[in-house]
Scaffold this active site. Structure first.
Site, PDB file in Angstrom:
ATOM      1  N   SER A   1     -31.657  15.499  35.158  1.00 36.52           N
ATOM      2  CA  SER A   1     -32.301  16.794  35.367  1.00 36.52           C
ATOM      3  C   SER A   1     -31.649  17.830  34.472  1.00 36.52           C
ATOM      4  O   SER A   1     -30.438  17.778  34.226  1.00 36.52           O
ATOM      5  CB  SER A   1     -32.175  17.230  36.829  1.00 36.52           C
ATOM      6  OG  SER A   1     -32.729  18.500  37.034  1.00 36.52           O
ATOM      7  N   CYS A   2     -32.459  18.767  33.945  1.00 31.90           N
ATOM      8  CA  CYS A   2     -31.926  19.882  33.163  1.00 31.90           C
ATOM      9  C   CYS A   2     -32.617  21.165  33.622  1.00 31.90           C
ATOM     10  O   CYS A   2     -33.624  21.112  34.324  1.00 31.90           O
ATOM     11  CB  CYS A   2     -32.115  19.652  31.664  1.00 31.90           C
ATOM     12  SG  CYS A   2     -33.837  19.670  31.102  1.00 31.90           S
ATOM     13  N   PRO A   3     -32.094  22.347  33.248  1.00 31.16           N
ATOM     14  CA  PRO A   3     -32.634  23.597  33.790  1.00 31.16           C
ATOM     15  C   PRO A   3     -34.125  23.796  33.556  1.00 31.16           C
ATOM     16  O   PRO A   3     -34.833  24.236  34.450  1.00 31.16           O
ATOM     17  CB  PRO A   3     -31.805  24.677  33.080  1.00 31.16           C
ATOM     18  CG  PRO A   3     -30.507  24.010  32.819  1.00 31.16           C
ATOM     19  CD  PRO A   3     -30.850  22.577  32.492  1.00 31.16           C
TER      20      PRO A   3
ATOM     21  N   GLY B   1     -36.147  21.285  32.577  1.00 31.77           N
ATOM     22  CA  GLY B   1     -36.812  20.064  33.011  1.00 31.77           C
ATOM     23  C   GLY B   1     -37.753  19.477  31.991  1.00 31.77           C
ATOM     24  O   GLY B   1     -38.762  18.871  32.338  1.00 31.77           O
TER      25      GLY B   1
ATOM     26  N   THR C   1     -33.993  16.204  30.113  1.00 32.84           N
ATOM     27  CA  THR C   1     -34.196  15.334  31.273  1.00 32.84           C
ATOM     28  C   THR C   1     -34.580  13.930  30.820  1.00 32.84           C
ATOM     29  O   THR C   1     -34.013  12.927  31.268  1.00 32.84           O
ATOM     30  CB  THR C   1     -35.288  15.914  32.186  1.00 32.84           C
ATOM     31  OG1 THR C   1     -34.863  17.191  32.668  1.00 32.84           O
ATOM     32  CG2 THR C   1     -35.555  14.991  33.371  1.00 32.84           C
TER      33      THR C   1
END
Length: 574
Positions: free
Chosen positions: A125-127, A129, A133
């Site tokens: 997951s990344c900020p 998305g 990700t």
């Protein structure tokens, strides 16, 4: 060598289709698998599959929906999959597409346990998305396959969780690997060995990450499972303040996007005075009420609440959001929201570890004791200690930014623009992005415009360089330039990463220079952006970005400088 041809797309070409095509190219290169690929659909550019490639192929892989031109392939062995399948397990998709391997192939995550083979379940997951990700998921899958381990990856992207892990898969796993730049709910992993890291670690060295995870993963503690109050202390330490902040930002962004676009539409329908009392009852006034007084009012509480959630899980949300609302009411803005989120999170986390109740009363902690005491402590600190000083600091910052012009605006634009290209989605990039997005809640829109335009410049400049200087790039790089152009248009800076990784000493300085120029021109011209994303797709929306010509000029200048510097500095290919 088996020759595989692939067609990706159908209908309107999406960003995910471009990412899937790039994942297939990278996986084929890593496996020394011969692959010819065609992007098909509205918005696609590049050459279609040649008749010779189809004639020589052993199998065809069809990815996506719509018209993929299946009639061209006759009786050729074929496999048809969804775009999401490629993003989730690109190597497994290629294996199933090859003749003779379809049903008999050991698919990642389903093979029986043998010898040193481990079962791994993972979450990425990344900020925002989007790119990181799926790049992290691909890195973990490729590394696990190379090491002979079984793996299943759940991606928590911009459209929610994909390929969600089942309770049976979690129960059978040897370790849980979390590669995320945001907080991830770990309550379902009680009793499992868990290792947490960042997406960057998975992208850069998947094999090393898996080896470290197998050695250092720690047991998910009972306290978190009984009360859902907090994640294990070791994992919390690894998360760090940056990760907690990014979690808050990722949950804040939808409120900024919805509110900003609704305010822009209010001006489009009702003019510059759309939200004045004289226009009450009109469509423009209603849109302004929804955007400014509903969506924007929740920006700071959402930021604070989910910072606290990242630190202390669900019991931290209420104290964090209430602290964020107090920050907004005290005019402390996003700075106060950040402070409130950390106060609430660490307060609740400390209380969760410190308060011990009889087992039959332990369930009261997450629903009664922790929210009550956490809110009381956070609220009193915000009202009597933090609120007024932070409000004064924010007022000074707001005044300085709004009054900025000339050399000071140019300098800030240079700095913000350069930060976007230094690590292309890494901590420096995210710091510039997060601070600019948060400033929107205070009515400051120029930094966000500079950041977005500068973030689009690296992949667009690379794409232009592959056209202006084709002799400096291999055939595969020229083809990948098309994907970089699409990603750049959508404000996905990571589209330039493959080119920067291949020749960092020449490419990265050129990218930084172009982005810095784009940011400087944007700030100097006073370009404003009311939403924190969208790329070229926000240009047609009235008042979302103003002035449009200034934004186009900044983007064109930065892209051109990047393309020329890359073309001049790179060596000719053999």
């Amino acid at each position: 060598m088996t020759h595989l041809v692939a067609v990706v797309g159908g209908g309107d070409l999406s960003t995910h289709a471009v990412l899937a095509a790039e994942a297939l190219r990278r996986a084929a290169g890593r496996r020394n698998q011969r692959l010819d690929l065609e992007l098909r659909g509205r918005g696609a550019t590049g050459a279609p599959l040649s008749e010779g490639a189809i004639r020589d192929a052993d199998a065809v892989l069809l990815v996506g929906t719509g018209d993929l031109g299946e009639g061209r392939f006759g009786a050729l062995h074929r496999a048809k999959v969804a775009i999401e399948d490629v993003l989730a397990d690109v190597d497994g998709v290629i294996d199933r597409a090859l003749p003779g391997k379809g049903l008999g192939q050991k698919v990642s995550g389903t093979a029986p346990e043998t010898g040193g083979r481990k079962r791994i379940v993972a979450i990425t997951s990344c900020p925002t998305g989007i790119a990181h990700t799926f790049m992290a998921a691909e890195g973990i899958q490729a590394a696990a396959q190379a090491l002979g381990h079984a793996v299943r990856v759940e991606t928590q992207g911009s459209v929610g969780a994909r390929d969600a892990l089942t309770p049976e898969e979690i129960a059978a796993a040897d370790i849980v690997l979390i590669a995320a730049d945001t907080g991830v709910d770990r309550s379902r992993f009680f009793g499992k060995r868990v290792y947490a890291t960042t997406t960057k670690a998975a992208i850069r060295d998947g094999k090393g990450l898996i080896a470290t995870a197998l050695k250092d993963a720690e047991l998910q503690g009972a306290a978190a499972a009984e009360s859902d109050a907090a994640r294990p202390a070791a994992a919390e330490t690894k998360a760090g303040a940056y990760k907690h902040l990014m979690t808050g930002v990722s949950f804040m962004l939808p409120f900024v996007v919805a509110g900003g676009l609704l305010i822009a539409l209010a001006f489009a329908f009702g003019g510059i005075d759309a939200m004045s009392a004289a226009n009450k009852g009109s469509l423009g006034y209603a849109l302004g009420e929804i955007g400014a007084k509903a969506a924007f009012a929740l920006i700071v509480p959402a930021l604070a609440g989910y910072i606290a959630f990242s630190i202390a899980d669900r019991p931290g949300i209420a104290p964090g959001m209430i602290g964020g609302m107090l920050a907004a009411n005290l005019n402390a803005g996003f700075l106060g929201g950040i402070v409130a989120g950390f106060i609430a999170g660490y307060t609740v986390s400390f209380l969760s570890r410190s308060i011990r109740l009889p087992k039959n009363l332990e369930g009261l902690k997450p629903v009664l004791i922790l929210p009550l005491i956490g809110t009381l402590v956070t609220g009193l600190l915000m009202v009597y200690v933090v609120g007024l000083p932070v409000a004064a600091l924010l007022a000074a910052l707001t005044g300085w930014l709004k009054g900025m012009q000339g050399a000071s605006a140019l300098l800030l634009g240079l700095i913000l623009g350069g930060m976007m290209a230094v690590d292309m989605g890494g901590p420096i990039n995210k710091a510039a992005y997060a601070s600019s997005a948060a400033l929107i809640s205070s009515g400051i829109y120029t930094p966000m415009a500079a950041v977005m335009l500068a973030g689009m410049t690296p992949p667009l400049g690379i794409a232009l360089a592959t056209r202006l200087f084709p002799g400096r790039f291999s055939a595969q790089e020229r083809e990948a330039g098309t994907a970089a152009a699409v990603l750049g248009a959508a404000f996905i800076t990571e589209g330039a990463i493959p080119f920067a990784a291949a020749d960092p000493l020449r490419v990265i300085p050129a990218l930084v220079a172009g982005s810095a120029v784009a940011g400087a021109i944007s700030m100097t011209l006073g370009v404003e952006l009311r939403v924190p994303h969208g790329g070229l797709f926000v240009l047609p929306i009235p008042n979302a970005i103003t002035p449009v010509l200034g934004a186009v000029a900044a983007l064109a200048a930065g892209t051109a400088i990047t393309a020329v510097l890359v073309g001049v500095s790179k060596k000719r290919t053999a």
